[in-house]
Every structure is written in C-alpha cells, then in structure tokens.
Design a protein around this motif. Structure first.
Motif, mmCIF file in Angstrom:
data_model
loop_
_atom_site.group_PDB
_atom_site.id
_atom_site.type_symbol
_atom_site.label_atom_id
_atom_site.label_comp_id
_atom_site.label_asym_id
_atom_site.label_seq_id
_atom_site.Cartn_x
_atom_site.Cartn_y
_atom_site.Cartn_z
ATOM 1 N N TYR A 1 0.796 -1.232 0.000
ATOM 2 C CA TYR A 1 0.000 0.000 0.000
ATOM 3 C C TYR A 1 0.827 1.280 0.000
ATOM 4 N N GLY A 2 2.135 1.192 0.108
ATOM 5 C CA GLY A 2 2.970 2.389 0.140
ATOM 6 C C GLY A 2 3.295 2.815 1.554
ATOM 7 N N HIS A 3 4.064 3.903 1.645
ATOM 8 C CA HIS A 3 4.428 4.428 2.969
ATOM 9 C C HIS A 3 4.720 5.919 2.862
ATOM 10 N N TYR B 1 1.039 4.414 12.201
ATOM 11 C CA TYR B 1 0.174 3.753 11.217
ATOM 12 C C TYR B 1 0.709 2.377 10.852
ATOM 13 N N CYS B 2 -0.171 1.594 10.238
ATOM 14 C CA CYS B 2 0.180 0.289 9.678
ATOM 15 C C CYS B 2 -0.661 0.119 8.416
ATOM 16 N N SER B 3 -0.985 -1.103 8.036
ATOM 17 C CA SER B 3 -1.754 -1.276 6.801
ATOM 18 C C SER B 3 -3.260 -1.188 7.022
ATOM 19 N N HIS B 4 -3.785 -1.790 8.088
ATOM 20 C CA HIS B 4 -5.233 -1.840 8.316
ATOM 21 C C HIS B 4 -5.663 -1.323 9.683
ATOM 22 N N HIS C 1 -4.651 -2.482 12.636
ATOM 23 C CA HIS C 1 -4.768 -3.536 13.647
ATOM 24 C C HIS C 1 -3.506 -3.607 14.506
ATOM 25 N N ARG C 2 -2.383 -3.190 13.978
ATOM 26 C CA ARG C 2 -1.132 -3.177 14.745
ATOM 27 C C ARG C 2 -0.856 -1.795 15.332
ATOM 28 N N SER C 3 -1.229 -0.750 14.607
ATOM 29 C CA SER C 3 -0.908 0.603 15.073
ATOM 30 C C SER C 3 -1.596 0.980 16.386
ATOM 31 N N PRO C 4 -2.827 0.539 16.675
ATOM 32 C CA PRO C 4 -3.382 0.883 17.992
ATOM 33 C C PRO C 4 -2.552 0.305 19.146
ATOM 34 N N ARG C 5 -2.060 -0.915 18.972
ATOM 35 C CA ARG C 5 -1.231 -1.527 20.013
ATOM 36 C C ARG C 5 0.065 -0.737 20.181
ATOM 37 N N ALA C 6 0.691 -0.365 19.063
ATOM 38 C CA ALA C 6 1.927 0.417 19.128
ATOM 39 C C ALA C 6 1.675 1.777 19.769
ATOM 40 N N THR C 7 0.564 2.409 19.413
ATOM 41 C CA THR C 7 0.217 3.716 19.970
ATOM 42 C C THR C 7 0.018 3.603 21.481
ATOM 43 N N TYR C 8 -0.651 2.545 21.906
ATOM 44 C CA TYR C 8 -0.849 2.305 23.336
ATOM 45 C C TYR C 8 0.502 2.119 24.034
ATOM 46 N N LEU C 9 1.376 1.321 23.445
ATOM 47 C CA LEU C 9 2.704 1.087 24.049
ATOM 48 C C LEU C 9 3.469 2.398 24.192
ATOM 49 N N LEU C 10 3.437 3.232 23.173
ATOM 50 C CA LEU C 10 4.135 4.511 23.246
ATOM 51 C C LEU C 10 3.523 5.412 24.314
ATOM 52 N N SER C 11 2.190 5.489 24.315
ATOM 53 C CA SER C 11 1.527 6.399 25.262
ATOM 54 C C SER C 11 1.700 5.966 26.707
ATOM 55 N N THR C 12 1.930 4.691 26.944
ATOM 56 C CA THR C 12 2.156 4.220 28.317
ATOM 57 C C THR C 12 3.647 4.150 28.655
ATOM 58 N N GLY D 1 -7.642 3.156 10.192
ATOM 59 C CA GLY D 1 -7.809 2.539 8.882
ATOM 60 C C GLY D 1 -6.525 2.072 8.236
ATOM 61 N N GLY D 2 -5.408 2.668 8.589
ATOM 62 C CA GLY D 2 -4.139 2.296 7.988
ATOM 63 C C GLY D 2 -4.038 2.695 6.533
ATOM 64 N N VAL D 3 -2.858 2.513 5.948
ATOM 65 C CA VAL D 3 -2.621 2.974 4.580
ATOM 66 C C VAL D 3 -3.422 2.197 3.541
ATOM 67 N N SER D 4 -3.987 1.061 3.897
ATOM 68 C CA SER D 4 -4.833 0.328 2.942
ATOM 69 C C SER D 4 -6.115 1.087 2.649
ATOM 70 N N SER D 5 -6.498 1.985 3.526
ATOM 71 C CA SER D 5 -7.771 2.709 3.353
ATOM 72 C C SER D 5 -7.602 4.111 2.769
#
Length: 181
Positions: free
Chosen positions: A100-102, A132-135, A137-148, A159-163
C-alpha cells in the motif's frame, strides 16, 4: 449549631465523594483495532475475542485520526514523526503481503520489535507522533505502548494505509511513496 451544619454538609456531599478503593476498575482489550477494543471487563485477564491482554481502560488515552486529520496535522506540524509499525518488507514493498505504500521519512519499526526498540525513538517523546500500519490492527497496540511509555502526543492513524483514497493521497503530495502491486 456549627456541628449540625457540618453533619448536614457531610450528609449532602458524601454520596458524591467516591473513595478510590470503592471504584470498580474497568478493563479493555489492549488496543488491537478490532471491535473488541470497545468491550469492557471487570477484571484483568485476556480478551475473549482477540487474545490480547486486558488493560485498565483509564490507560487508553490516545486518539484515532482520519487521513484528513493527519493531512491537517502534517501541514500544521511538518516535523511530526510518522511511525510505520509494519514489517520491513511491507514498508519497503518487497514482501508478498500487499504494501500500500508508505510515508516518506517515516520510521519503520515492526510492532513486534517495538518494546525492545523503545530507546531508539525515545528522543521523540515530546514530539507529535502519528502511528500507522496497513489496516489499523497493529498501530493501535503500538500507539498504546508509546503512550504508556512516556510519549506525550501520540495518535493512531485509523484505517491504515490500505484505506487511503486517491483524493487523500493528493494531500500528501510528494510525502507518500506508492509501491507497485
């Protein structure tokens, strides 16, 4: 008379004062970008839908941003950090998975590697970080890890870059790399 007033005040105010020990904690799935992120539980454990650990709901403090909001954020703050949490192959467009690009100048750290690579990006703790990620599904977990882990201004790209649409890509003129499919 004074003691009657105090008793009356306590009787009126005490129902509104909640003892922290008496508060029931709510737990949610560690954000995974699926519908189960909205389910609440009354004790720690594991999400029955996705298998992620349950975390205290009060610790989930980041926002989901649309691509329109990301575009506006990048125009207002061109130094915002873009963090792509896909695999290196997805990021570079060299894996069998759709890419999907970056975003140009994005930092690529696979979400699975993020906990042990936190030191690499700790210099961005006080900057705006868009994950961000593709859909989404991974970026919310990463965002949570960073914020904590001390990051003060971190948000998830919903939505990620697929959307991302063609119209939205035009907003990122020169800042988005499309990969050949």
């Amino acid at each position: 008379m004074k003691s009657i007033f105090i008793l009356a005040l306590v009787a009126v105010v005490s129902p509104f004062v909640i003892n922290k020990k008496d508060q029931k904690k709510e737990y949610v799935c560690m954000p995974c970008g699926r519908d189960c992120d909205h389910d609440t539980y009354d004790r720690p454990g594991t999400c029955s839908s996705c298998g992620m650990a349950l975390v205290e709901k009060s610790t989930v403090k980041f926002k989901d941003l649309s691509f329109e909001q990301v575009c506006a954020r990048l125009k207002a703050n061109p130094k915002a950090v873009l963090l792509d949490v896909r695999t290196p192959g997805e990021f570079e467009g060299t894996s069998d998975a759709p890419s999907y690009g970056h975003f140009k100048n994005a930092i690529n750290i696979n979400v699975e590697d993020l906990p042990r690579r936190m030191d690499e990006i700790s210099k961005y703790k006080d900057q705006e970080v868009l994950v961000y990620c593709s859909h989404s599904h991974r970026s919310p977990r990463a965002t949570y890890l960073l914020s904590t882990n001390g990051f003060k201004n971190v948000n998830n790209v919903a939505g990620g870059v697929s959307s991302i649409t063609e119209a939205q890509k035009s907003c990122f003129k020169g800042n988005f790399v499309e990969h050949e499919e």
